[in-house]
Design an enzyme around this catalytic site. Sequence first.
Site, PDB file in Angstrom:
ATOM      1  N   LYS A   1       0.865  -1.187   0.000  1.00  0.00           N
ATOM      2  CA  LYS A   1       0.000   0.000   0.000  1.00  0.00           C
ATOM      3  C   LYS A   1       0.890   1.222   0.000  1.00  0.00           C
ATOM      4  O   LYS A   1       1.832   1.313   0.794  1.00  0.00           O
ATOM      5  CB  LYS A   1      -0.869  -0.020   1.280  1.00  0.00           C
ATOM      6  CG  LYS A   1      -1.777   1.169   1.418  1.00  0.00           C
ATOM      7  CD  LYS A   1      -3.157   0.911   0.840  1.00  0.00           C
ATOM      8  CE  LYS A   1      -3.938   2.163   0.577  1.00  0.00           C
ATOM      9  NZ  LYS A   1      -3.647   2.818  -0.713  1.00  0.00           N
TER      10      LYS A   1
ATOM     11  N   GLN B   1       7.396   3.731   3.744  1.00  0.00           N
ATOM     12  CA  GLN B   1       5.975   3.384   3.793  1.00  0.00           C
ATOM     13  C   GLN B   1       5.734   2.113   4.611  1.00  0.00           C
ATOM     14  O   GLN B   1       4.727   1.989   5.307  1.00  0.00           O
ATOM     15  CB  GLN B   1       5.465   3.198   2.352  1.00  0.00           C
ATOM     16  CG  GLN B   1       3.958   3.192   2.213  1.00  0.00           C
ATOM     17  CD  GLN B   1       3.362   4.590   2.175  1.00  0.00           C
ATOM     18  OE1 GLN B   1       3.843   5.451   1.451  1.00  0.00           O
ATOM     19  NE2 GLN B   1       2.318   4.815   2.938  1.00  0.00           N
TER      20      GLN B   1
ATOM     21  N   LYS C   1       5.707   3.168   8.216  1.00  0.00           N
ATOM     22  CA  LYS C   1       4.567   4.075   8.442  1.00  0.00           C
ATOM     23  C   LYS C   1       3.275   3.270   8.522  1.00  0.00           C
ATOM     24  O   LYS C   1       2.462   3.455   9.426  1.00  0.00           O
ATOM     25  CB  LYS C   1       4.490   5.077   7.281  1.00  0.00           C
ATOM     26  CG  LYS C   1       3.336   6.030   7.364  1.00  0.00           C
ATOM     27  CD  LYS C   1       3.215   6.869   6.100  1.00  0.00           C
ATOM     28  CE  LYS C   1       4.529   7.555   5.750  1.00  0.00           C
ATOM     29  NZ  LYS C   1       4.377   8.532   4.678  1.00  0.00           N
TER      30      LYS C   1
ATOM     31  N   LYS D   1       5.252   1.700  -3.197  1.00  0.00           N
ATOM     32  CA  LYS D   1       5.190   3.069  -3.728  1.00  0.00           C
ATOM     33  C   LYS D   1       5.392   2.997  -5.230  1.00  0.00           C
ATOM     34  O   LYS D   1       6.017   2.064  -5.732  1.00  0.00           O
ATOM     35  CB  LYS D   1       6.295   3.923  -3.094  1.00  0.00           C
ATOM     36  CG  LYS D   1       6.079   5.408  -3.225  1.00  0.00           C
ATOM     37  CD  LYS D   1       5.123   5.954  -2.175  1.00  0.00           C
ATOM     38  CE  LYS D   1       4.764   7.402  -2.455  1.00  0.00           C
ATOM     39  NZ  LYS D   1       4.028   8.005  -1.337  1.00  0.00           N
TER      40      LYS D   1
ATOM     41  N   ASP E   1      -0.228  10.900  -4.434  1.00  0.00           N
ATOM     42  CA  ASP E   1       0.960  11.508  -3.812  1.00  0.00           C
ATOM     43  C   ASP E   1       1.195  12.789  -4.617  1.00  0.00           C
ATOM     44  O   ASP E   1       0.259  13.294  -5.254  1.00  0.00           O
ATOM     45  CB  ASP E   1       2.163  10.544  -3.869  1.00  0.00           C
ATOM     46  CG  ASP E   1       3.344  11.009  -3.019  1.00  0.00           C
ATOM     47  OD1 ASP E   1       3.275  10.887  -1.792  1.00  0.00           O
ATOM     48  OD2 ASP E   1       4.339  11.538  -3.576  1.00  0.00           O
TER      49      ASP E   1
ATOM     50  N   ASN F   1      -2.121  19.115  -1.551  1.00  0.00           N
ATOM     51  CA  ASN F   1      -3.118  18.428  -0.737  1.00  0.00           C
ATOM     52  C   ASN F   1      -2.776  18.443   0.754  1.00  0.00           C
ATOM     53  O   ASN F   1      -3.610  18.804   1.584  1.00  0.00           O
ATOM     54  CB  ASN F   1      -3.252  16.987  -1.254  1.00  0.00           C
ATOM     55  CG  ASN F   1      -4.173  16.159  -0.390  1.00  0.00           C
ATOM     56  OD1 ASN F   1      -3.719  15.433   0.482  1.00  0.00           O
ATOM     57  ND2 ASN F   1      -5.465  16.290  -0.599  1.00  0.00           N
TER      58      ASN F   1
HETATM   59  P1  NDP Z   1       0.740  17.863  -4.113  1.00  0.00           P
HETATM   60  O1  NDP Z   1       1.182  17.524  -5.483  1.00  0.00           O
HETATM   61  O2  NDP Z   1      -0.701  18.048  -3.844  1.00  0.00           O
HETATM   62  O3  NDP Z   1       1.503  19.164  -3.596  1.00  0.00           O
HETATM   63  C1  NDP Z   1       2.885  19.225  -3.533  1.00  0.00           C
HETATM   64  C2  NDP Z   1       3.289  20.608  -3.096  1.00  0.00           C
HETATM   65  O4  NDP Z   1       4.687  20.610  -2.844  1.00  0.00           O
HETATM   66  C3  NDP Z   1       3.038  21.654  -4.158  1.00  0.00           C
HETATM   67  O5  NDP Z   1       2.788  22.881  -3.547  1.00  0.00           O
HETATM   68  C4  NDP Z   1       4.379  21.676  -4.895  1.00  0.00           C
HETATM   69  O6  NDP Z   1       4.644  22.872  -5.592  1.00  0.00           O
HETATM   70  C5  NDP Z   1       5.342  21.496  -3.755  1.00  0.00           C
HETATM   71  N1  NDP Z   1       6.582  20.875  -4.261  1.00  0.00           N
HETATM   72  C6  NDP Z   1       6.698  19.702  -4.937  1.00  0.00           C
HETATM   73  N2  NDP Z   1       7.972  19.465  -5.290  1.00  0.00           N
HETATM   74  C7  NDP Z   1       8.667  20.507  -4.798  1.00  0.00           C
HETATM   75  C8  NDP Z   1      10.037  20.858  -4.829  1.00  0.00           C
HETATM   76  N3  NDP Z   1      10.945  20.068  -5.434  1.00  0.00           N
HETATM   77  N4  NDP Z   1      10.403  22.004  -4.200  1.00  0.00           N
HETATM   78  C9  NDP Z   1       9.482  22.792  -3.574  1.00  0.00           C
HETATM   79  N5  NDP Z   1       8.177  22.507  -3.540  1.00  0.00           N
HETATM   80  C10 NDP Z   1       7.783  21.399  -4.147  1.00  0.00           C
HETATM   81  O7  NDP Z   1       1.347  16.695  -3.181  1.00  0.00           O
HETATM   82  P2  NDP Z   1       0.914  16.277  -1.717  1.00  0.00           P
HETATM   83  O8  NDP Z   1       0.458  17.447  -0.948  1.00  0.00           O
HETATM   84  O9  NDP Z   1       0.040  15.096  -1.843  1.00  0.00           O
HETATM   85  O10 NDP Z   1       2.302  15.739  -1.137  1.00  0.00           O
HETATM   86  C11 NDP Z   1       3.221  16.584  -0.444  1.00  0.00           C
HETATM   87  C12 NDP Z   1       4.165  15.735   0.379  1.00  0.00           C
HETATM   88  O11 NDP Z   1       3.400  14.968   1.334  1.00  0.00           O
HETATM   89  C13 NDP Z   1       4.985  14.700  -0.389  1.00  0.00           C
HETATM   90  O12 NDP Z   1       6.244  14.528   0.243  1.00  0.00           O
HETATM   91  C14 NDP Z   1       4.184  13.424  -0.228  1.00  0.00           C
HETATM   92  O13 NDP Z   1       4.974  12.263  -0.388  1.00  0.00           O
HETATM   93  C15 NDP Z   1       3.709  13.585   1.207  1.00  0.00           C
HETATM   94  N6  NDP Z   1       2.552  12.783   1.581  1.00  0.00           N
HETATM   95  C16 NDP Z   1       1.367  12.890   0.891  1.00  0.00           C
HETATM   96  C17 NDP Z   1       0.286  12.153   1.282  1.00  0.00           C
HETATM   97  C18 NDP Z   1      -1.050  12.325   0.643  1.00  0.00           C
HETATM   98  O14 NDP Z   1      -2.023  11.754   1.162  1.00  0.00           O
HETATM   99  N7  NDP Z   1      -1.193  13.080  -0.425  1.00  0.00           N
HETATM  100  C19 NDP Z   1       0.380  11.154   2.372  1.00  0.00           C
HETATM  101  C20 NDP Z   1       1.645  11.192   3.083  1.00  0.00           C
HETATM  102  C21 NDP Z   1       2.677  11.950   2.659  1.00  0.00           C
HETATM  103  P3  NDP Z   1       4.548  22.906  -7.198  1.00  0.00           P
HETATM  104  O15 NDP Z   1       3.088  22.926  -7.487  1.00  0.00           O
HETATM  105  O16 NDP Z   1       5.257  24.151  -7.577  1.00  0.00           O
HETATM  106  O17 NDP Z   1       5.230  21.665  -7.699  1.00  0.00           O
END
Ligand code: NDP
Length: 447
Positions: A92, A113, A116, A128, A168, A242
């Site tokens: 998962k 993961q 976690k 993943k 993700d 997100n």
């Molecule tokens: P989204 O794609 O919804 O958002 C990602 C955000 O992070 C955007 O604002 C993006 O900006 C920014 N970002 C991505 N890459 C970079 C970078 N290299 N430098 C600076 N900013 C960056 O993803 P999520 O919110 O789903 O995921 C965010 C983090 O949380 C990740 O590490 C993910 O693995 C982790 N996570 C997510 C879960 C989920 O349920 N969604 C669960 C557990 C962990 P831009 O739009 O400019 O790329």
Amino acid sequence: MFKNEYLQGLYERVQKRNPNEPEFHQAVLEVLESLEPVIDRHPEYIRWGVIESIVEPERIIKFRVPWIDDKGNVQVNRGFRIQFNNAIGPYKGGIRFHPSVCESIIKFLGFEQTFKNSLTGLPIGGGKGGSDFDPKGKSDAEVMRFCQSFMTELQKYIGPDIDVPAGDIGVGAREIGYMYGQYKRTNGYEAGVLTGKGIPYGGSLVRKQATGFGLCYFTNEMLVDNGKSFKDATVVISGSGNVAIYACQKATEYGAKVVAMSDSNGYIYDANGIDLDAVKQIKEVERKRIKEYLNFHPDATYGEGSSNIWKIKCDIALPCATQNEISAESAQALVDNGCYAVAEGANMPSTPEAIKIFQNNGVFFGPAKAANAGGVATSALEMTQNSMRYSWTSEEVDAKLHQIMVNIYANASSAAKEYGMEGNLVAGANIAGFIKVAEAMLAQGVV
Ligand code: NDP
């Protein structure tokens, strides 16, 4: 580096066997360091090769993803699914679409993961996946064609009791919908094969909010345990995707003032507190850059360079963007400005040097595999609802999520104490997550 010779040798083998995979080495090092006191008490984990097996993915699937863009040109991306460990349940873990995706990143995420998912207390293994496809700037039709091609290959390897992907970075409800549609076309109706689905076709209420809400539930436990609270605290949150959006919502509901958010280009600072409706409009509806916030609030400021967000004075920092976004320099800036708590919404956002700085300066630190487990936990609740062909109300899901995060904090905290590292939640989360998987592997024999 290690006091224990076995762990030292094992870590060197991991580095040699997985060359040019710095993110994977970093994740393995952090876990192995926490395990020193565990293997002193459990020599059987060495005898039966448990730790050696746990650092080796069960299976790596790597494939070509050809698709046709709106101009009629053929584009070829690369897809991955790493099925890391299914000792306690089906693999998962999310799917990431971002140009930086490579084997090292998917491997580190799949490894993390595993622990976690174990920490959630639910029966889910670790996996993943992802692709170096960049959804930014693509039309809906292009994203759909890409997702269909990606799933045409991936569907051979997944299933509700085998491997259950989710979202993700770069994979939200739109992408999950297109992938689910293609899976259904090839395999028929199987709701439990993906999580993060839309509510009308088997999604769970609160899944969208779960990682951000869960992060705040965990952080709240950590704060209260240390005589602090979110109430009237100033919070900085990186990212505006997100996780960041719903962390901002819950922190605000707890009485905090969130003053800054970012994307990969830069950050916004609003001394009056972030207007989350504006951020949702820009990011969830219009899919635009965070800079647009100034159109809603001209009195806010925008700064170039996402890492500069850590120079803003705050009490609590919630990194919710991506791996290694907090360097030693950023960590020092946070400490110098009086930040007393950091909890990771993103996966591995703090470098090892940054974590040392937080720990050496008494900053309460909630590591990703514990603090952001609410997303996958609620995904597991989505699987449960799909199996039951039933859906819980928002209140029911939220209450279960809250309890899971309270338990994760308690388990990580007590494991740290039990192994003589009270207050060290990095060690506590690694140990608590590891022991359950290790015991399951031991019981199932060398397989
Ligand atoms: P989204 O794609 O919804 O958002 C990602 C955000 O992070 C955007 O604002 C993006 O900006 C920014 N970002 C991505 N890459 C970079 C970078 N290299 N430098 C600076 N900013 C960056 O993803 P999520 O919110 O789903 O995921 C965010 C983090 O949380 C990740 O590490 C993910 O693995 C982790 N996570 C997510 C879960 C989920 O349920 N969604 C669960 C557990 C962990 P831009 O739009 O400019 O790329």
